[in-house]
Design a protein around this motif. Structure first.
Motif, PDB file in Angstrom:
ATOM      1  N   UNK A   1     -50.569  98.636  -8.037  1.00  0.00           N
ATOM      2  CA  UNK A   1     -49.299  99.362  -8.148  1.00  0.00           C
ATOM      3  C   UNK A   1     -48.286  98.972  -7.079  1.00  0.00           C
ATOM      4  N   UNK A   2     -48.582  97.962  -6.257  1.00  0.00           N
ATOM      5  CA  UNK A   2     -47.727  97.624  -5.111  1.00  0.00           C
ATOM      6  C   UNK A   2     -46.288  97.367  -5.520  1.00  0.00           C
TER       7      UNK A   2
ATOM      8  N   UNK B   1     -40.542  99.208  -5.994  1.00  0.00           N
ATOM      9  CA  UNK B   1     -39.397  99.450  -6.876  1.00  0.00           C
ATOM     10  C   UNK B   1     -38.991 100.919  -6.834  1.00  0.00           C
ATOM     11  N   UNK B   2     -39.957 101.817  -6.784  1.00  0.00           N
ATOM     12  CA  UNK B   2     -39.663 103.240  -6.702  1.00  0.00           C
ATOM     13  C   UNK B   2     -38.977 103.580  -5.388  1.00  0.00           C
ATOM     14  N   UNK B   3     -39.454 103.010  -4.306  1.00  0.00           N
ATOM     15  CA  UNK B   3     -38.834 103.266  -3.006  1.00  0.00           C
ATOM     16  C   UNK B   3     -37.384 102.796  -2.985  1.00  0.00           C
TER      17      UNK B   3
ATOM     18  N   UNK C   1     -35.346 102.575  -5.623  1.00  0.00           N
ATOM     19  CA  UNK C   1     -34.570 103.510  -6.450  1.00  0.00           C
ATOM     20  C   UNK C   1     -34.317 104.807  -5.687  1.00  0.00           C
ATOM     21  N   UNK C   2     -35.320 105.288  -4.983  1.00  0.00           N
ATOM     22  CA  UNK C   2     -35.170 106.532  -4.235  1.00  0.00           C
ATOM     23  C   UNK C   2     -34.145 106.385  -3.113  1.00  0.00           C
ATOM     24  N   UNK C   3     -34.118 105.188  -2.471  1.00  0.00           N
ATOM     25  CA  UNK C   3     -33.137 104.962  -1.407  1.00  0.00           C
ATOM     26  C   UNK C   3     -31.717 104.924  -1.969  1.00  0.00           C
ATOM     27  N   UNK C   4     -31.547 104.214  -3.089  1.00  0.00           N
ATOM     28  CA  UNK C   4     -30.219 104.148  -3.729  1.00  0.00           C
ATOM     29  C   UNK C   4     -29.774 105.540  -4.172  1.00  0.00           C
ATOM     30  N   UNK C   5     -30.697 106.303  -4.705  1.00  0.00           N
ATOM     31  CA  UNK C   5     -30.374 107.652  -5.179  1.00  0.00           C
ATOM     32  C   UNK C   5     -29.970 108.549  -4.011  1.00  0.00           C
TER      33      UNK C   5
ATOM     34  N   UNK D   1     -40.970 106.114 -11.178  1.00  0.00           N
ATOM     35  CA  UNK D   1     -42.071 107.047 -10.891  1.00  0.00           C
ATOM     36  C   UNK D   1     -43.126 106.986 -11.988  1.00  0.00           C
ATOM     37  N   UNK D   2     -42.649 106.912 -13.229  1.00  0.00           N
ATOM     38  CA  UNK D   2     -43.561 106.828 -14.369  1.00  0.00           C
ATOM     39  C   UNK D   2     -44.353 105.526 -14.342  1.00  0.00           C
ATOM     40  N   UNK D   3     -43.698 104.419 -13.963  1.00  0.00           N
ATOM     41  CA  UNK D   3     -44.399 103.136 -13.872  1.00  0.00           C
ATOM     42  C   UNK D   3     -45.546 103.208 -12.874  1.00  0.00           C
ATOM     43  N   UNK D   4     -45.298 103.833 -11.728  1.00  0.00           N
ATOM     44  CA  UNK D   4     -46.354 103.970 -10.723  1.00  0.00           C
ATOM     45  C   UNK D   4     -47.504 104.814 -11.282  1.00  0.00           C
TER      46      UNK D   4
END
Length: 309
Positions: free
Chosen positions: A55-56, A61-63, A65-69, A111-114
């Motif tokens: 899942x690396x 990728x989630x991190x 997206x979370x930073x941009x958000x 989040x769903x991908x993870x």
């Protein structure tokens, strides 16, 4: 001798037992298989972890997206404060709000991908096949399955009955199954579904028989002999099938009366397990000939060798 007992009408057919529920497990994301937690034959509960993908990449990728958000959210909060509302136009503020919603959706997908790097069981059942190995590269929605799961708590068998039997079968009607693979042991089953459509090609309709399998003694793929009870007559007058001779679509028996074989025409009803229901032509006290009567003539002298009750 004729006797009184219960006799039923049965329809016999053959069926192959099938799983009532079955699922092919695939991956919704791409990645290398890090761990496999189950093997063929294992029982798994719905939602149980079967395998884990790397899942690396999805975590990074989630991190992002979370930073941009978080950045856009902070900007929106700053501009929405009372003292800064005059510094941005309504149109620009609306675009920023839409950007925030878009980034929120992207974050949810990441989040769903993870989450989907964990391969979970969609149903409870037994692992019938494990196709995946540690180190395999799994592609998103690939045709190759990772696992196959079959639920065996209930099994089904499909049979096809002649259309003339349609009025005689009902949902939940009792059925007897015999499994030659396990010593012809009999199991109680029932009709679970009846197709309302007649196949015009062969004049049959589909009936699905369901049997409980809580002890997992039965297995999908087993051959089953199916007997559906279509009717039951209680305290019926019955005679051994061996005593009945069929000539030109008529049924006859030979009674022993005063030492003579007396031929009598009968009306037969249900037939099952070596017995024939006699609707007329025989009374309870009659003694019937069951052997050596095929070449007898009416009123021929006979000797009773043995009497079967």
């Amino acid at each position: 001798m004729a006797s009184r007992q219960d006799i039923g009408s049965y329809y016999a057919a053959n069926a192959v037992l099938e799983s009532r529920a079955e699922a092919d497990v695939i991956s919704k994301v791409q990645g290398l298989v890090e761990e496999v937690y189950v093997e063929e034959g294992d029982f798994v509960e719905k939602g149980q972890l079967l395998a884990k993908l790397d899942s690396s990449r999805y975590v990074l990728a989630l991190q992002q997206r979370e930073a941009d958000l978080a950045q856009v959210k902070s900007e929106l909060h700053r501009l929405n404060s009372a003292k800064n509302q005059s510094l941005i136009s309504a149109d620009a503020l609306e675009k920023l709000e839409w950007q925030y919603k878009s980034l929120q959706a992207s974050t949810d997908i990441a989040t769903l991908d993870v989450k989907e790097t964990e391969i979970l069981a969609p149903i409870s059942g037994f692992i019938s096949n494990r196709y995946v190995k540690v180190g395999n590269l799994v592609h998103q929605y690939q045709h190759q399955n990772l696992f196959n799961i079959v639920a065996q708590d209930k099994l089904e068998g499909v049979i096809y009955l002649p259309e003339g039997r349609l009025p005689e079968v009902k949902k939940n009607q009792p059925v007897q199954l015999k499994l030659p693979a396990i010593g012809a042991q009999s199991f109680n089953a029932h009709i679970s579904r009846i197709s309302p459509v007649i196949d015009a090609n062969n004049g049959t309709f589909k009936v699905v028989v369901e049997v409980a399998n809580s002890d997992n003694l039965l297995k999908p793929g087993m051959f089953a002999e199916v007997n559906i009870q279509l009717g039951l007559h209680s305290n019926a007058l019955v005679a051994p099938s061996r005593s009945v001779i069929s000539i030109d679509n008529n049924d006859y028996v030979y009674k022993v009366i005063d030492g003579k074989a007396v031929k009598a025409k009968i009306e037969a009803g249900y037939r099952h397990s070596g017995l024939v229901e006699v609707l007329s032509g025989v009374s309870d006290e009659d003694t019937l000939i069951v052997a050596g009567h095929n070449n007898l003539k009416n009123d021929a002298l006979v000797s009773i060798v043995s009497v079967q009750e």
